[in-house]
Design a protein around this motif. Structure first.
Motif, PDB file in Angstrom:
ATOM      1  N   MET A  59       0.825  -1.177   0.000  1.00 47.31           N
ATOM      2  CA  MET A  59       0.000   0.000   0.000  1.00 47.31           C
ATOM      3  C   MET A  59       0.877   1.251   0.000  1.00 47.31           C
ATOM      4  O   MET A  59       1.901   1.297   0.647  1.00 47.31           O
ATOM      5  CB  MET A  59      -0.887   0.048   1.238  1.00 47.31           C
ATOM      6  N   THR A  60       0.414   2.245  -0.712  1.00 47.36           N
ATOM      7  CA  THR A  60       1.084   3.536  -0.731  1.00 47.36           C
ATOM      8  C   THR A  60       0.073   4.601  -0.318  1.00 47.36           C
ATOM      9  O   THR A  60      -1.132   4.357  -0.320  1.00 47.36           O
ATOM     10  CB  THR A  60       1.614   3.857  -2.141  1.00 47.36           C
ATOM     11  N   PRO A  61       0.539   5.802   0.024  1.00 45.97           N
ATOM     12  CA  PRO A  61      -0.412   6.856   0.396  1.00 45.97           C
ATOM     13  C   PRO A  61      -1.433   7.169  -0.691  1.00 45.97           C
ATOM     14  O   PRO A  61      -2.511   7.664  -0.416  1.00 45.97           O
ATOM     15  CB  PRO A  61       0.484   8.067   0.670  1.00 45.97           C
ATOM     16  N   MET A  73      -7.604   2.405  -1.615  1.00 50.18           N
ATOM     17  CA  MET A  73      -8.212   1.583  -0.572  1.00 50.18           C
ATOM     18  C   MET A  73      -7.961   2.144   0.828  1.00 50.18           C
ATOM     19  O   MET A  73      -8.612   1.759   1.787  1.00 50.18           O
ATOM     20  CB  MET A  73      -7.692   0.138  -0.652  1.00 50.18           C
ATOM     21  N   LEU A  74      -7.007   3.069   0.954  1.00 53.17           N
ATOM     22  CA  LEU A  74      -6.734   3.686   2.251  1.00 53.17           C
ATOM     23  C   LEU A  74      -7.786   4.750   2.536  1.00 53.17           C
ATOM     24  O   LEU A  74      -8.232   5.450   1.633  1.00 53.17           O
ATOM     25  CB  LEU A  74      -5.349   4.333   2.253  1.00 53.17           C
ATOM     26  N   VAL A 119     -12.821  10.747   5.978  1.00 47.54           N
ATOM     27  CA  VAL A 119     -13.894  11.080   5.047  1.00 47.54           C
ATOM     28  C   VAL A 119     -13.952   9.994   3.980  1.00 47.54           C
ATOM     29  O   VAL A 119     -12.932   9.475   3.546  1.00 47.54           O
ATOM     30  CB  VAL A 119     -13.703  12.469   4.407  1.00 47.54           C
ATOM     31  N   ASP A 120     -15.157   9.653   3.602  1.00 46.94           N
ATOM     32  CA  ASP A 120     -15.330   8.575   2.624  1.00 46.94           C
ATOM     33  C   ASP A 120     -15.017   9.005   1.199  1.00 46.94           C
ATOM     34  O   ASP A 120     -14.492   8.237   0.415  1.00 46.94           O
ATOM     35  CB  ASP A 120     -16.756   8.033   2.673  1.00 46.94           C
ATOM     36  N   ASP A 121     -15.373  10.236   0.858  1.00 50.82           N
ATOM     37  CA  ASP A 121     -15.262  10.678  -0.527  1.00 50.82           C
ATOM     38  C   ASP A 121     -14.616  12.053  -0.587  1.00 50.82           C
ATOM     39  O   ASP A 121     -15.270  13.065  -0.342  1.00 50.82           O
ATOM     40  CB  ASP A 121     -16.661  10.717  -1.158  1.00 50.82           C
TER      41      ASP A 121
END
Length: 61
Positions: free
Chosen positions: A1-3, A7-8, A31-33
């Motif tokens: 995983m990266t920033p 998916m983060l 926040v989701d979006d």
């Protein structure tokens, strides 16, 4: 995983500044979006108010 991994979870954060102007902490929320700019701005505004209130409770050493 990266920033940049979609998916983060995304976060909005604001600094908590004490009476002397020193950044002593940060408040953050997930926040989701992040493309929903109005929601991100609302979250940031709420965090900003909480951060200012928290900063006022810190002593002036």
């Amino acid at each position: 995983m990266t920033p940049e991994d979609p998916m983060l979870p995304a976060e909005v954060a604001v600094p908590v500044v004490d009476g002397q102007g020193t950044t002593v902490a940060a408040l953050a929320a997930t926040v989701d979006d992040t493309t929903d700019e109005a929601h991100v701005a609302t979250v940031a505004a709420h965090l900003g108010r909480a951060a200012r209130a928290a900063g006022r409770t810190l002593g002036h050493a």
